[in-house]
Design an enzyme around this catalytic site. Structure first.
Site, PDB file in Angstrom:
ATOM      1  N   HIS B  98       0.644  -1.438  -0.039  1.00 37.96           N
ATOM      2  CA  HIS B  98      -0.115  -0.517  -0.112  1.00 37.96           C
ATOM      3  C   HIS B  98       0.436   0.996   0.521  1.00 37.96           C
ATOM      4  O   HIS B  98       2.378   1.217   0.180  1.00 37.96           O
ATOM      5  CB  HIS B  98      -0.614   0.066   0.985  1.00 37.96           C
ATOM      6  CG  HIS B  98      -1.696  -1.038   1.966  1.00 37.96           C
ATOM      7  ND1 HIS B  98      -2.637  -0.823   2.476  1.00 37.96           N
ATOM      8  CD2 HIS B  98      -2.250  -2.029   0.950  1.00 37.96           C
ATOM      9  CE1 HIS B  98      -3.045  -2.154   2.473  1.00 37.96           C
ATOM     10  NE2 HIS B  98      -3.115  -2.740   1.738  1.00 37.96           N
ATOM     11  N   ASP B 101       1.852   2.560   3.737  1.00 36.93           N
ATOM     12  CA  ASP B 101       2.922   1.407   4.509  1.00 36.93           C
ATOM     13  C   ASP B 101       4.311   1.437   4.218  1.00 36.93           C
ATOM     14  O   ASP B 101       5.186   1.507   5.240  1.00 36.93           O
ATOM     15  CB  ASP B 101       2.357  -0.361   4.194  1.00 36.93           C
ATOM     16  CG  ASP B 101       2.229  -0.297   3.232  1.00 36.93           C
ATOM     17  OD1 ASP B 101       0.788  -0.437   2.612  1.00 36.93           O
ATOM     18  OD2 ASP B 101       3.490  -1.204   2.857  1.00 36.93           O
TER      19      ASP B 101
END
Ligand SMILES: [Co+2]
Ligand SMILES: [Co+2]
Ligand SMILES: [Co+2]
Ligand SMILES: [Co+2]
Ligand SMILES: [Co+2]
Ligand SMILES: [Co+2]
Ligand SMILES: [Co+2]
Ligand SMILES: [Co+2]
Lengths: 434, 434, 434, 434
Positions: B98, B101
């Site tokens: 993602h 992250d």
């Protein structure tokens, strides 16, 4: 007259009655410009009320009705007699039936059909005398052991054919009796184990079967609606008509989304992990809301308990979605409800229905008031009001692109701030109506 | 090198090892004509393994990683260093991420994008040195409070635009890094209460957003697959991408069924009331099986526990469905798994993945053997063999009618007899392989 | 005054109000001979209302309160200021707190205790000015990572000791503030996996810990009730204080059934597969009904949603059981409820509580009327009336034997006939009150 | 010989067999110093295997056995003949029965008893010829409509007396046939609605009934164990014997915890929200582990599916707990399993049991190896090792006080640091055995 329910006096509307009465359901009361009877379109389910014997997986018949086991035509006729007495007591405008619960199955398709027609003759006569109309008919394609592995989805093509013949006969009778809908509940259209199942082939056969039914309906000039009743499981481990969203995808896949609508049951919604109002709202938005089975499940039981509705806040939210959809057209409110198996008395059957009708009437009236007052809808419109702005609409309009929207977001330095969803305040608002 | 995992030695395949090793996953072992690495296409999830801090609704961070809280670019870079060390130890051929992250979000869309690209530079360099390839990228459209009421389905059109910009940037980076897929998990595309929700409008916006994404993919020449990851609920009360069947209907409604496939997670299947193999088989039959998240849920917990797989009979049934679909093309086996929050040590992270890879390898080998031996499929074919007969095929062919089939059923005096489904025998058969 | 809620005006009782008001809860209205305030004994939960930041497993803080993150004593004091403003607005007679939510934890047990006492000084002063009384205090033994594997049941005895010191301090403060109860919720007294757990040892330690607490209570002269709050799971996979029946067995095993009562939460009842009224009735019959947390769960969510109560039929059935128990003594109605994380505004917090108080008031009044009318109880007594007969009583009396009863059954030719359970009629009866 | 199963040849142990055989269960193989037959103590359930007709709530009998409906003594005798043929084929050392499934109920208690004894004569003769021994007998106190509202807990005291007479007769027969246990499953000891239920009175009656049974057992010199089989619900909405913890509290309340043990079923554990191994471990720690029903539920179905076990990792964890308890004494492994209702053939019944025996044998052998290797237990001991230290033991010893422990914690400046729970590593370890 069967005598089973004593002297047949229709239940009166009397809000202050001590004894048996309808306390909230006044069929002639006008709500949002329509009589309550025409809003709610109550129907009694023949099978649960007159066919179910009170058994469960751990015990057999508890009900001691004079027409049980109804395995002869004489007993089936006695049952019909009692049923129509009951309809008159209740003053329900509709009833529903399966072939299986109105006559004993015959030794052949022909004999079964003949028997069904003989019972239909009786129904026709009773209906002509002012009895209720037929909300829907259906074929039971799950009780006989020939259907243990499905009807339309059976690995044996002869079962497909047998089911086709049975449905043909049931649609014919439904048509003849002026039924306003025809329902398919695919209780065994599913599987017990994937290990022996060809999922793709079974789905194709189920789609095929439904197309045949739709064609037939048109051919015979049946104007009623074909309805599918979703349920996620039980009796099967997995049932193909899982929930509203699943059936929608199925209808799209086989090009039937404009031909078939849904009969949505509260208990089945719960088994599928949804609230009833979710299933209703979704069906409405997808254009496939047809009719409802207004029987609830116990939230703590993992199987379909088919109980009479008894929670007014829940029925209010259900009718709210239905009113937002413009109300029923061919559909109605069927009580696909079973008495608890300890509720042995004729009075239990009468009062369970009367209580259910009252709970629905309270729900409808609350929903109507809530809709008329428009506070809930005003709050909803307000929440989405930003989408009325031109640059918002532009994102939805032809020609918009992801990169165009993205570039604008960057250029405008967008930094959207969250806005309260006001859930508790809206819940409180609902509580002012129920 | 981060040093976090000690000296970086790739885990060796050694079936008899006492210490850390891969006991069943030999990447070069050929199964059904293909190396296991090419079958399984394992991917490590960056977020759970390097971003998750061990919190739960009743407690905060338990993990004591040197890069936490990773709210500066320096810490984010240290995290990347550790992550690539880990990938090398594991020998996983893929990873997934993602945006959220891999880098701290910036103060603006531009800053967020720049930071993402700076991290992507690091990734690119590491990947060029023989690091893993990118199975998929995705945008986190659920953690920031701006998304609390949804991204594409937010009542605020600015959030829609903000999400569009974010996805554009994430697809760009995924494309640049050679990602084989791009995933959308609509964690907050759903609702907390119907009372404040316009279901129809939100679904339309979600369909619109997805169309924009698909168009963009084609415009930039991204050849990867767009994947939706279904989940029924959590964080929302109801998530629109409920399960495979629901997403299929959604794709059909917006004409995207040939453009988008699914990333199916075992834990999400369970939350939706399905077995994993059901979701896989259904997606295969609907032509939308893309990739899997091979992380299980605890059957006794009502939320998504995202545990590492550990039950070989379960993984075998999953890979059986995948092998029947012809295996993965762009998809793979992602471990979207969290360590339990008490598993504090670097060794826990390594061994959890190693154990999961072994469990998958055992499952794959069992599934392949089962498919090659053909006993299960032979039994299945045999069960449906009746459908090969001409009069069975005729019922499915153009021109067949319900009444035609019904008349034949009556004329032939059909009385189909049930045939054993042999479920226990088939379950025993599977047990000979696992 | 904090100013956070605007000018502090207590909510007025006004059944016809358009704006913020209490529509059903009139604290001075006498119900069954007691003021409603004394029946319901409402309490606000400090942690959810003033400590919870709106995070969930997929996103962080959404609430933008001036006192967040409250990690300094100054912010903790600002929070206290706002909390007592809120209590005054609401007119709630009680509040509850955890140590963790009233002050930031210190660097040592001593510092944590000192900080707790400094906040208690503030509380004491505010309470003396007419603020609410303390329904209960408790220690948070689950948020800090030291408790990740339990407090009293931790494998590390130092954690047991640390928890003991913390509870000692919390009881001391609760005692000093005139708390009417002290609660233990063993959020992490359970396990994530049996594989690393010594179930027997952990249960013994938990029993031991509770005995130490009970002894301490007596030693310091604390007259309040020690309460355990059951919950089946979450955060742990299995929590030892699973439900009322489980805690009862636990108390019996360690000889504490006369020392400890229960604080029963509706949401936890549901998670354990029970109705709230079941847990209340069972606790009453077992003599361990203490207090309630009147916050519901969503029936479709598998985790603890801690929502404000909003269903009058449900609250009516709950208070019916409580009234049958004679009402609360030291216990009360705590709202262990969280705003939904999208409910961002101060008004949301006020109205959520106001709505909950009204829902409880409606429930209480319905329950009281139902009990006074005695129809439900009359039906119940009638159903069991057979047990008043001498030969029935004899079966329960000392000296009866299985064979004696059996012989009599044979001799009398007993053939008992089932009697209707009248479930639907009783449900209808309840609906006349709600 | 019934001929139903063809020529009666005991299944042979043959790990390499292609056709019907036992591939893992070699009764004479010694595991941890005991023959597998003596470890596992397999029993066939008469009711499911010979009494169940294949019905479910949506359909009737599917099985076409020559002895159905077994409503005459002749058919009951034919059934017994087939059952003992089956026992011989399987080589199961035990069987279990209900009175209800071995003979048709008579018109009176006396006639029912006589019929039971006539069948017991046949059993006795067959058992003397080398047939299996009786693991347990039980009375069916739930199928007849007289029990619809419970047996011991029925509002009608005559039903209590009738049940007492029935249990007396069943214990007598169990005693005469050398039964090693006597089981009570209170299928209808619970309620459908609290509205008509006196929970406290019913629990007292149930306690009373159990005391009478225990006294009777001693009086007649029956040396077997009295076992209660917990189940949370179904058929009732709530069953009093909910789970292990609940039954333990019940036994303590009525002073029976040293007289009665439990028969624990995997399917019932799951329905109650527990893993099977949890229920087994808890019962062991509470000293009430008696026997098991080794039939699983489908995790996706909310009712008791009573399927044959087929997951080796699950059976391994179950037998691990049993081996830790020292193995069975009077208890054993009963297959309270139903064929799926589509499994029509005699071969299905044989192979379902054979597969189940093999799955249990694999589980037992894995569990034994795991226990002998001691790695799991070593890890567990290590985790709790801190409790062996003197200051830890002192906290548990008489004389310790909360304040003493607290003062020490402060004085020592305790600051306990969390330690990895190593869950994934332990799960991997288990996977090396299964
Ligand atoms: Co139903
Ligand atoms: Co229905
Ligand atoms: Co997940
Ligand atoms: Co995932
Ligand atoms: Co809670
Ligand atoms: Co609580
Ligand atoms: Co069972
Ligand atoms: Co059992």
């Amino acid at each position: 007259m069967s005598g089973y329910f004593g002297p047949v006096q229709p239940l009166a509307y009397d809000p202050d009655a001590e004894g048996p009465a309808l306390r909230h359901y006044d069929r002639d009361e006008v709500v949002m410009g329509k009589r309550m009877e025409d809003h709610l379109r109550f129907a009694v389910a023949y099978w649960h009320s007159f066919g179910w014997e009170g058994g469960d997986p751990f015990g057999g018949r508890t009900f001691d009705r004079p027409w049980f086991p109804a395995d002869t035509m004489e007993l089936a006729e006695a049952r019909a007699e009692a049923a129509f007495d009951f309809f008159r007591i209740l003053g329900a405008p509709f009833f529903c039936f399966h072939d299986h619960d109105v006559r004993p199955e015959g030794g052949s398709l022909t004999e079964s059909r003949d028997r069904l027609n003989r019972i239909a003759d009786i129904f026709e006569a009773k209906m002509a005398e002012g009895g209720p109309r037929l909300l829907w008919g259906t074929a039971n394609l799950f009780s006989n052991r020939r259907y243990m592995a499905g009807a339309a989805t059976n690995p044996d093509p002869d079962v497909f054919a047998y089911a086709a013949a049975t449905v043909r006969d049931c649609i014919d009778v439904t048509h003849r009796l002026g039924g306003q809908n025809y329902v398919l509940w695919g209780g065994r259209e599913g599987y017990e184990t994937l290990l022996n199942t060809d999922l793709g082939q079974e789905l194709d056969h189920m789609g095929r079967f439904l197309s045949l039914v739709v064609d037939y309906k048109h051919k015979i000039g049946f104007k009623g609606t074909i309805l599918i009743e979703p349920k996620p499981q039980e009796p099967t481990k997995h049932q193909y008509d899982y929930d509203v969203a699943t059936v929608y995808g199925f209808l799209r896949r086989y090009g039937l989304e404009n031909e078939v609508k849904l009969n949505i049951e509260q208990g089945h919604a719960i088994l599928a992990g949804h609230s009833f109002e979710h299933e209703l709202a979704l069906a409405r938005e997808l254009g496939i809301l047809g009719s409802i089975d207004m029987n609830r499940n116990d939230y703590q039981s993992g199987w379909d308990t088919d109980q009479f509705p008894n929670n007014v806040p829940e029925t209010a939210l259900a009718y709210y979605e239905i009113l937002k959809a413009g109300g029923f057209t061919t559909g109605g409110t069927n009580f696909d409800s079973k008495l608890r198996r300890q509720s042995l008395e004729p009075e239990d059957l009468v009062m369970a229905h009367a209580g259910a009708m009252d709970v629905c009437a309270r729900g409808l009236k609350a929903a109507a008031k809530m809709l008329e007052d428009d506070r809930l809808e005003a709050a909803r419109r307000d929440r989405y009001a930003g989408w009325n702005h031109p640059e918002a609409q532009a994102m939805l309009a032809e020609g918009a692109t992801l990169e165009g929207i993205a570039d604008r977001a960057v250029a405008d330095g967008l930094d959207p701030q969250p806005v309260s969803g006001r859930q508790e305040i809206l819940e409180n608002l609902v509580n002012r109506y129920v």
